[in-house]
Design an enzyme around this catalytic site. Sequence first.
Site, PDB file in Angstrom:
ATOM      1  N   LEU A 181       0.828  -1.216   0.000  1.00 33.16           N
ATOM      2  CA  LEU A 181       0.000   0.000   0.000  1.00 33.16           C
ATOM      3  C   LEU A 181       0.856   1.256   0.000  1.00 33.16           C
ATOM      4  O   LEU A 181       0.549   2.227  -0.690  1.00 33.16           O
ATOM      5  CB  LEU A 181      -0.909   0.015   1.233  1.00 33.16           C
ATOM      6  CG  LEU A 181      -1.718  -1.249   1.556  1.00 33.16           C
ATOM      7  CD1 LEU A 181      -2.472  -1.080   2.868  1.00 33.16           C
ATOM      8  CD2 LEU A 181      -2.669  -1.571   0.429  1.00 33.16           C
ATOM      9  N   GLY A 182       1.912   1.231   0.820  1.00 31.10           N
ATOM     10  CA  GLY A 182       2.755   2.415   0.942  1.00 31.10           C
ATOM     11  C   GLY A 182       4.001   2.096   1.741  1.00 31.10           C
ATOM     12  O   GLY A 182       4.088   1.045   2.366  1.00 31.10           O
ATOM     13  N   GLU A 212       1.694   6.006   7.102  1.00 28.98           N
ATOM     14  CA  GLU A 212       3.059   6.243   6.607  1.00 28.98           C
ATOM     15  C   GLU A 212       3.620   7.569   7.122  1.00 28.98           C
ATOM     16  O   GLU A 212       4.813   7.663   7.423  1.00 28.98           O
ATOM     17  CB  GLU A 212       3.106   6.200   5.076  1.00 28.98           C
ATOM     18  CG  GLU A 212       2.642   4.883   4.440  1.00 28.98           C
ATOM     19  CD  GLU A 212       3.335   3.630   4.953  1.00 28.98           C
ATOM     20  OE1 GLU A 212       4.439   3.742   5.517  1.00 28.98           O
ATOM     21  OE2 GLU A 212       2.759   2.541   4.809  1.00 28.98           O
ATOM     22  N   THR A 261       0.748   2.680  24.481  1.00 23.42           N
ATOM     23  CA  THR A 261       0.237   1.661  23.554  1.00 23.42           C
ATOM     24  C   THR A 261       0.561   0.312  24.176  1.00 23.42           C
ATOM     25  O   THR A 261       1.729  -0.021  24.340  1.00 23.42           O
ATOM     26  CB  THR A 261       0.916   1.769  22.174  1.00 23.42           C
ATOM     27  OG1 THR A 261       2.335   1.749  22.352  1.00 23.42           O
ATOM     28  CG2 THR A 261       0.507   3.048  21.462  1.00 23.42           C
TER      29      THR A 261
HETATM   30  N1  ARG Z   1       2.778  -0.097   4.949  1.00 27.78           N
HETATM   31  C1  ARG Z   1       1.565  -0.789   5.197  1.00 27.78           C
HETATM   32  C2  ARG Z   1       1.282  -1.734   4.035  1.00 27.78           C
HETATM   33  O1  ARG Z   1       1.745  -1.505   2.934  1.00 27.78           O
HETATM   34  C3  ARG Z   1       0.453   0.197   5.320  1.00 27.78           C
HETATM   35  C4  ARG Z   1      -0.654  -0.273   6.121  1.00 27.78           C
HETATM   36  C5  ARG Z   1      -1.684   0.796   6.171  1.00 27.78           C
HETATM   37  N2  ARG Z   1      -2.923   0.290   6.676  1.00 27.78           N
HETATM   38  C6  ARG Z   1      -4.107   0.732   6.240  1.00 27.78           C
HETATM   39  N3  ARG Z   1      -5.216   0.305   6.789  1.00 27.78           N
HETATM   40  N4  ARG Z   1      -4.204   1.588   5.289  1.00 27.78           N
HETATM   41  O2  ARG Z   1       0.614  -2.710   4.199  1.00 27.78           O
HETATM   42 ZN    ZN Z   2       3.931   0.557   8.740  1.00 24.49          ZN
HETATM   43 CA    CA Z   3       3.978   0.407  23.837  1.00 24.71          CA
END
Ligand code: ARG
Ligand code: ZN
Ligand code: CA
Length: 361
Positions: free
Chosen positions: A233-234, A274, A299
């Site tokens: 996703l990123g 991100e 957390t």
């Molecule tokens: N870096 C993570 C990925 O690529 C991003 C997760 C983001 N989560 C979300 N619900 N948008 O999976």
């Molecule tokens: Zn992450």
């Molecule tokens: Ca923690």
Amino acid sequence: MYFILFLLHLSESFNSIYIFMKKILLGLAAFALIVTACSKEEVSEQDLTQQEIIKDNGEIAGKSRACHSDYNLKRQIKENPGLENILNSIESKTKRFIDSKRPGNGNGGGNNGGGEEPPTDFPIVTIPVYVHVIYSNNQENISDAQINSQIAVLNKDFRMNNSDANQIPSEFADNAADTQINFTLAGVTRTSSSRTSWGTRDDMKRSSQGGVDPIDPANYLNMWVCNIGGGILGYAQFPGGSAATDGVVISPQYFGNTGFVSAPFDEGRTTTHEVGHYLNLRHIWGDGRCKQDDFVSDTPASDRANYGCPSYPTSHCRSTDMTMNYMDYVDDACMYMFSNGQKLRMRAVLEADGARASLAN
Ligand code: ARG
Ligand code: ZN
Ligand code: CA
């Protein structure tokens, strides 16, 4: 262990328990094998920062993530031997900042009446953003409306003005933070390319590779919107990394909440997540087992990512996971808070002497 199982085995009525326990034991054994196979070289807490600089590709790559990151870590250290010291110094500065905000040390703890919680009142800062759209088809050339929708989501999420904040369970209500960070769009670049997927090796950030160089990364948060591929996703670069590759990368279908977006990641929260990394946040489970920390005290410890939309309460490591935190891996609709401790980490790098001080206006 086997002795106990043997005793259980003697009794027919306990047979199902026996099978159940055997399954658990076999599961543990398999897990132990995987873990040993992955961690031939011990990965220290500090190393985890560096892994994450290279990539953040949880989701689909999930299971092999640690091993792959370990491999990348070695490459990164080879390429930049000074990085480790930079990261260590950012981390100790952050720790000092958070300690200075503890109540009762006469240094900033005063503005909530000497209570247990650290102060949460900071100057409101605005971070200007450049968005670089790199597209190989019309859909990927996302609209201005889609870009603006992402900026709006960031402003809601970071200011706790998100409409789903009312779903935060009462157990965590006091931990939810308005980070007092705003974002504003400084400009958009659009680049057509024949390349259909860009991977996670930062080619999109280099004009020499057909990408787009960052614009003044010390003073602007650069976002590249291009198809990463591989179900990713990123990914983000943490504070302390190279200026030439500083910023976040998001695939177009997960950027913003209108236009060419794809459920269940269609609410702009990939960018929220991100940008959290970009401002020095780790995943809430600390990318390890129960004792592996995210360096955030409010957390609760966990030993894994959560996915989908977990029911509440979901517990690991003898506490309720904060699955609704932006730094878990749940669907966009199921993440809706940063914590006060996370806020302090982000604000630390934006302080006058912080690694991202020049971003803040
Ligand atoms: N870096 C993570 C990925 O690529 C991003 C997760 C983001 N989560 C979300 N619900 N948008 O999976
Ligand atoms: Zn992450
Ligand atoms: Ca923690």
